[in-house]
Design a protein around this motif. Structure first.
Motif, short mmCIF file in Angstrom:
data_model
loop_
_atom_site.label_atom_id
_atom_site.label_comp_id
_atom_site.label_asym_id
_atom_site.label_seq_id
_atom_site.Cartn_x
_atom_site.Cartn_y
_atom_site.Cartn_z
N ALA A 149 -39.31 -55.89 -8.50
CA ALA A 149 -38.31 -56.69 -7.80
C ALA A 149 -36.90 -56.19 -8.12
CB ALA A 149 -38.46 -58.15 -8.19
N SER A 150 -36.68 -55.89 -9.45
CA SER A 150 -35.35 -55.39 -9.80
C SER A 150 -35.08 -54.05 -9.15
CB SER A 150 -35.22 -55.30 -11.32
OG SER A 150 -36.12 -54.34 -11.81
N ALA A 151 -36.15 -53.21 -9.12
CA ALA A 151 -35.98 -51.91 -8.46
C ALA A 151 -35.68 -52.09 -6.98
CB ALA A 151 -37.25 -51.07 -8.64
N ALA A 152 -36.39 -53.07 -6.38
CA ALA A 152 -36.12 -53.33 -4.96
C ALA A 152 -34.70 -53.83 -4.77
CB ALA A 152 -37.13 -54.35 -4.44
N ALA A 153 -34.27 -54.71 -5.73
CA ALA A 153 -32.89 -55.22 -5.62
C ALA A 153 -31.89 -54.08 -5.79
CB ALA A 153 -32.66 -56.29 -6.68
N GLU A 154 -32.19 -53.20 -6.78
CA GLU A 154 -31.30 -52.05 -6.97
C GLU A 154 -31.27 -51.17 -5.73
OE1 GLU A 154 -32.25 -49.86 -10.43
OE2 GLU A 154 -31.82 -51.51 -11.81
N ARG A 155 -32.49 -50.99 -5.16
CA ARG A 155 -32.57 -50.17 -3.95
C ARG A 155 -31.76 -50.82 -2.83
NH1 ARG A 155 -38.24 -48.89 -3.53
NH2 ARG A 155 -38.46 -50.76 -2.32
N ALA A 156 -31.91 -52.16 -2.72
CA ALA A 156 -31.15 -52.86 -1.69
C ALA A 156 -29.65 -52.72 -1.96
CB ALA A 156 -31.55 -54.32 -1.65
N GLY A 157 -29.28 -52.81 -3.27
CA GLY A 157 -27.88 -52.64 -3.62
C GLY A 157 -27.38 -51.25 -3.27
N ILE A 158 -28.24 -50.27 -3.55
CA ILE A 158 -27.87 -48.89 -3.21
C ILE A 158 -27.69 -48.75 -1.70
CG2 ILE A 158 -28.75 -46.53 -3.13
CD1 ILE A 158 -30.02 -47.10 -5.89
N ALA A 159 -28.63 -49.38 -0.97
CA ALA A 159 -28.54 -49.31 0.49
C ALA A 159 -27.26 -49.98 0.97
CB ALA A 159 -29.76 -49.97 1.10
N ALA A 160 -26.95 -51.16 0.35
CA ALA A 160 -25.74 -51.86 0.76
C ALA A 160 -24.50 -51.03 0.41
CB ALA A 160 -25.66 -53.21 0.06
N GLU A 161 -24.55 -50.43 -0.80
CA GLU A 161 -23.42 -49.59 -1.19
C GLU A 161 -23.28 -48.39 -0.27
OE1 GLU A 161 -21.84 -47.28 -5.21
OE2 GLU A 161 -23.72 -48.42 -5.22
N ARG A 162 -24.46 -47.83 0.08
CA ARG A 162 -24.45 -46.70 1.01
C ARG A 162 -23.84 -47.12 2.35
NH1 ARG A 162 -28.24 -45.88 4.74
NH2 ARG A 162 -28.36 -43.85 5.76
N ASP A 163 -24.27 -48.31 2.82
CA ASP A 163 -23.72 -48.78 4.09
C ASP A 163 -22.21 -48.98 3.98
OD1 ASP A 163 -26.20 -48.72 5.13
OD2 ASP A 163 -26.60 -50.87 4.87
N ALA A 164 -21.79 -49.55 2.81
CA ALA A 164 -20.35 -49.77 2.63
C ALA A 164 -19.61 -48.45 2.61
CB ALA A 164 -20.12 -50.55 1.35
N VAL A 165 -20.19 -47.47 1.87
CA VAL A 165 -19.54 -46.15 1.79
C VAL A 165 -19.48 -45.51 3.16
CG1 VAL A 165 -19.84 -43.81 0.91
CG2 VAL A 165 -20.08 -45.74 -0.63
N LEU A 166 -20.60 -45.63 3.90
CA LEU A 166 -20.62 -45.06 5.24
C LEU A 166 -19.59 -45.74 6.14
CD1 LEU A 166 -24.42 -44.54 5.93
CD2 LEU A 166 -22.68 -42.80 5.64
N ALA A 167 -19.52 -47.09 6.01
CA ALA A 167 -18.55 -47.81 6.83
C ALA A 167 -17.13 -47.39 6.47
CB ALA A 167 -18.73 -49.31 6.64
N ARG A 168 -16.89 -47.25 5.12
CA ARG A 168 -15.56 -46.83 4.68
C ARG A 168 -15.24 -45.44 5.20
NH1 ARG A 168 -16.27 -48.92 -0.31
NH2 ARG A 168 -16.86 -46.93 -1.19
N ALA A 169 -16.25 -44.54 5.08
CA ALA A 169 -16.04 -43.16 5.55
C ALA A 169 -15.81 -43.14 7.05
CB ALA A 169 -17.26 -42.31 5.20
N ALA A 170 -16.57 -44.00 7.78
CA ALA A 170 -16.40 -44.04 9.23
C ALA A 170 -15.00 -44.53 9.57
CB ALA A 170 -17.46 -44.95 9.84
N ALA A 171 -14.53 -45.58 8.81
CA ALA A 171 -13.19 -46.10 9.08
C ALA A 171 -12.13 -45.04 8.78
CB ALA A 171 -12.95 -47.35 8.23
N GLN A 172 -12.33 -44.34 7.63
CA GLN A 172 -11.37 -43.29 7.29
C GLN A 172 -11.39 -42.17 8.32
OE1 GLN A 172 -12.47 -42.13 3.37
NE2 GLN A 172 -11.42 -43.84 2.37
N ALA A 173 -12.63 -41.82 8.78
CA ALA A 173 -12.74 -40.77 9.79
C ALA A 173 -12.08 -41.21 11.08
CB ALA A 173 -14.22 -40.44 10.02
N GLU A 174 -12.27 -42.50 11.43
CA GLU A 174 -11.65 -43.01 12.65
C GLU A 174 -10.13 -42.98 12.53
OE1 GLU A 174 -13.08 -43.77 15.36
OE2 GLU A 174 -11.31 -44.53 16.42
N GLU A 175 -9.68 -43.38 11.33
CA GLU A 175 -8.24 -43.39 11.10
C GLU A 175 -7.67 -41.97 11.16
OE1 GLU A 175 -5.24 -45.01 7.58
OE2 GLU A 175 -7.37 -45.53 7.59
N ALA A 176 -8.42 -41.05 10.48
CA ALA A 176 -7.98 -39.65 10.50
C ALA A 176 -8.03 -39.10 11.92
CB ALA A 176 -8.84 -38.81 9.57
#
Lengths: 256, 220
Positions: free
Chosen positions: A60-87
């Motif tokens: 369960a903790s691994a799944a939570a960590e994986r979910a956290g990683i996925a959420a972080e990945r999504d956040a990073v991707l969203a941030r990168a997309a926003a930065q790319a859009e801005e650029a």
């Protein structure tokens, strides 16, 4: 049929003793070891259940960590997309500004080149016109060519105020000659004609020198000692050029 | 005077007490079973080897049979019923050994075992239901059944004794007669049959004892 009471009692006692013996040496040890095994199995089962629950917790903790990683990945991707859009927006704006600057520069260059081309074309046209006029005028006899211009000179001098005309006459009082420059050489007979008619126009006696300057194209230049009267196509073309120059600049301004 | 073939011969005497052959044979069986049990259970381990596995399987089979008949935990009844089965098997089969007469071929040993079962029925019944409760069970399902139940408690014990005694004694007599009439080889099939009868009778005696005790204890 005999029945031995002693044997009956002894056999009963024997069986009772045997029950005790087997209970002591057989049933109790075997049941104890079975119970120990069952306890061991239960203990191992409890351990396995505990290990399973721990594994499930870790899962369960691994799944939570994986979910956290996925959420972080999504956040990073969203941030990168926003930065790319801005650029991208910045780059597009920069590109648009650069393109506008280039376009404006190109328009300016085109207008300048067109104005330059117009000026050059006009100059060439004027030169061509002068050349063509010179060639056409070459077909006409020189006396006829200058006669019309002589009349214009007379009219010009006649139109001058009397004081200025007298000033011109005074310049010739010392015997200085009037030098008449024509586009093509005039015959010697034309000198007398020019002397007579200029003298009449200025009301004085004078001498005339005749010279030729093809640059005049057509017309004459009358050189007094301190004044020059030019009535020629060269001066008119020069006037046209000076009039056309602002026209070229206007064309340049319109192109911008 | 020809001695009765059913009478047990006295081997020796301890004071006024005559020690008959069934008693001596039983002592021998007791020694073998006690020593065998001691040896078999001397090095029991949680992770058993093959002999230990067989021993545990035997005990668990007896225990399972008791639980199946009585619908109760076999723990309190295993020493009595298990010993009854093992001893009867050993005693009945001892008759196959040349020169040995099965103790159960005489009337005293089956009578002693049946008496012990009779007493055990009342002991477990009183312990389970209490004195009054157990005595009241004789009047069930109707009061009119009271004399029949009392007679039944005696007669079924008597039938236990007679069944065991008759089967084992008749088998031995049959083999002895065949040996006397036909020689040494002919009775072998009868001896094999006697082995089967010995085990079956031990099983029947034990199961009936379990049924009687279970009925006295009552259902849970």
């Amino acid at each position: 049929m005999a029945f031995d009471g002693w044997t009956f009692l002894l056999q009963a006692a024997n069986f009772a003793v045997l029950v005790w013996l087997l209970h002591r040496f057989l049933y109790r040890p075997v049941l104890a070891i079975i119970a120990a095994r069952k306890a061991e199995i239960d203990r191992q089962y409890e351990q396995s259940v505990t290990a399973k629950s721990e594994a499930q917790g870790q899962l369960a903790s691994a799944a939570a960590e994986r979910a956290g990683i996925a959420a972080e990945r999504d956040a990073v991707l969203a941030r990168a997309a926003a930065q790319a859009e801005e650029a991208g927006v910045a780059l597009r704006g920069e590109a648009a500004r650069s393109a506008a600057g280039l376009l404006e520069e190109a328009h300016r260059k085109i207008a300048a080149e067109r104005a330059e081309a117009l000026t050059e074309t006009h100059r060439v046209a004027v030169e061509l016109a002068g050349d063509m006029a010179r060639r056409l005028l070459a077909e006409i006899p020189a006396t006829l060519r200058t006669e019309g211009w002589l009349e214009k000179v007379e009219q010009y001098l006649a139109a001058l105020p009397g004081r200025e005309r007298q000033g011109l006459a005074l310049q010739l009082a010392g015997g200085a000659p009037v030098r008449v420059v024509s586009a093509s050489p005039l015959p010697e007979s034309a000198r007398e004609l020019w002397r007579e008619r200029l003298g009449r126009a200025l009301r004085c006696d004078l001498t005339v020198e005749l010279t030729a300057d093809p640059g005049l194209i057509a017309g004459v230049q009358v050189n007094f000692p301190a004044a020059v009267l030019e009535l020629s196509w060269r001066s008119q073309l020069a006037a046209l050029r000076s009039q056309d120059a602002p026209a070229g600049e206007r064309a340049h301004a319109d192109a911008r | 005077m020809i001695p009765s073939p059913l009478a047990s011969s006295v081997v020796f005497r301890i004071g006024p007490i005559p020690i008959a052959r069934p008693v001596v044979t039983t002592w021998g069986i007791m020694v073998l079973m006690a020593l065998g049990s001691r040896l078999a259970t001397r090095r029991l381990r949680v992770h058993p080897d093959l002999p230990q596995t067989a021993l545990e399987a035997l005990i668990l089979a007896v225990c399972g049979q008791i639980e199946e008949v009585m619908r109760r935990d076999c723990g309190p009844f295993l020493p009595l019923l298990g010993t009854l089965f093992l001893y009867l098997c050993a005693a009945n089969l001892s008759g196959v050994v040349p020169g040995v007469r099965a103790p159960t071929a005489g009337l005293e040993t089956p009578a002693a075992l049946a008496t012990i079962v009779f007493l055990a029925v009342h002991y477990f019944g009183v312990r389970s239901r209490g004195v009054l409760g157990y005595l009241a069970s004789f009047a069930q399902p109707k009061l009119i059944m009271l004399p029949l139940n009392i007679v039944s408690a005696v007669t079924r014990t008597f039938s236990l004794m007679v069944r065991l005694f008759g089967n084992i004694m008749s088998g031995e007599f049959l083999i002895a007669l065949v040996v006397a009439l036909a020689g040494l080889i002919v009775p072998i099939p009868l001896m094999a049959l006697e082995i089967l009868v010995a085990i079956v009778q031990a099983y029947i005696f034990t199961v009936l004892a379990a049924v009687f005790i279970g009925a006295a204890v009552g259902g849970e």
